[in-house]
Design a protein around this motif. Structure first.
Motif, PDB file in Angstrom:
ATOM      1  N   PRO A 165       0.736  -1.384   0.067  1.00  0.00           N
ATOM      2  CA  PRO A 165       0.031  -0.186   0.174  1.00  0.00           C
ATOM      3  C   PRO A 165       0.725   1.234   0.044  1.00  0.00           C
ATOM      4  N   ALA A 166       0.476   2.287  -0.444  1.00  0.00           N
ATOM      5  CA  ALA A 166       1.056   3.663  -0.394  1.00  0.00           C
ATOM      6  C   ALA A 166       0.949   4.026   1.112  1.00  0.00           C
ATOM      7  N   LEU A 167       1.910   5.019   1.369  1.00  0.00           N
ATOM      8  CA  LEU A 167       1.832   5.617   3.012  1.00  0.00           C
ATOM      9  C   LEU A 167       0.522   5.981   3.129  1.00  0.00           C
ATOM     10  N   GLN A 168       0.151   6.774   2.324  1.00  0.00           N
ATOM     11  CA  GLN A 168      -1.437   7.418   2.726  1.00  0.00           C
ATOM     12  C   GLN A 168      -2.420   6.642   2.859  1.00  0.00           C
ATOM     13  N   GLN A 169      -2.291   5.185   2.106  1.00  0.00           N
ATOM     14  CA  GLN A 169      -3.165   4.299   2.641  1.00  0.00           C
ATOM     15  C   GLN A 169      -3.150   3.671   4.126  1.00  0.00           C
ATOM     16  N   TYR A 170      -1.874   3.741   4.607  1.00  0.00           N
ATOM     17  CA  TYR A 170      -1.667   3.404   6.077  1.00  0.00           C
ATOM     18  C   TYR A 170      -2.421   4.557   6.776  1.00  0.00           C
ATOM     19  N   VAL A 171      -2.074   5.732   6.658  1.00  0.00           N
ATOM     20  CA  VAL A 171      -2.801   7.030   7.291  1.00  0.00           C
ATOM     21  C   VAL A 171      -3.988   6.627   7.450  1.00  0.00           C
ATOM     22  N   GLU A 172      -4.665   6.913   6.121  1.00  0.00           N
ATOM     23  CA  GLU A 172      -6.338   6.526   6.034  1.00  0.00           C
ATOM     24  C   GLU A 172      -6.979   5.525   6.776  1.00  0.00           C
ATOM     25  N   ALA A 173      -6.251   4.359   6.828  1.00  0.00           N
ATOM     26  CA  ALA A 173      -6.899   3.133   7.592  1.00  0.00           C
ATOM     27  C   ALA A 173      -6.935   3.366   9.153  1.00  0.00           C
ATOM     28  N   GLU A 174      -5.688   4.007   9.402  1.00  0.00           N
ATOM     29  CA  GLU A 174      -5.480   4.376  10.944  1.00  0.00           C
ATOM     30  C   GLU A 174      -6.294   5.408  11.195  1.00  0.00           C
TER      31      GLU A 174
END
Length: 140
Positions: free
Chosen positions: A115-124
């Motif tokens: 995943p893109a880093l932004q996907q981690y942020v969004e999921a968190e």
């Protein structure tokens, strides 16, 4: 990037809050207890953004999977509207099951993607919003 987890979680939380406010969803003591435990487990799994940013991608993914597991465990203990709500949010969070944070030496990954880093942020962020909503249900 696919589905905006945050927006979908927000819509589900909004629906849950409306149902509770309108008296359609009458919370039971069991609902409150399960919501409290799930909120605590989600809080333990995904910390504040400042903390999450200090973690490796492997650790971030592990914590997101722990959050999804906490939702699934809570779901296993309830029926009715809380189960429907938890089932819907679990479905929204399932992309984390297809993410990987380690290289695939031979190229085979069972369909897992990085995943893109932004996907981690969004999921968190989505997990934090869910945690807040469950804490609210527990306190209602």
């Amino acid at each position: 990037m696919g589905v905006d987890m945050g927006a979908v979680i927000e819509a589900l939380v909004g629906e849950a809050e409306r149902l509770i406010r309108e008296g359609v969803w009458v919370l039971t003591s069991a609902d409150r207890a399960v919501a409290a435990k799930a909120a605590a487990d989600l809080h333990a799994a995904v910390g504040p953004p400042e903390f999450q940013r200090t973690l490796s991608e492997v650790d971030r993914l592990e914590r997101l999977r722990e959050a999804l597991a906490a939702v699934a465990i809570a779901l296993a203990h309830v029926h009715g509207r809380l189960a429907w709500f938890l089932g819907a949010v679990a479905t929204v969070l399932t992309p984390v099951l297809h993410w990987r944070a380690v290289p695939a030496e031979d190229g085979r990954t069972f369909g897992a993607v990085v995943p893109a880093l932004q996907q981690y942020v969004e999921a968190e962020d989505a997990v934090r919003r869910l945690q807040s909503a469950l804490a609210g249900i527990a306190a209602a």
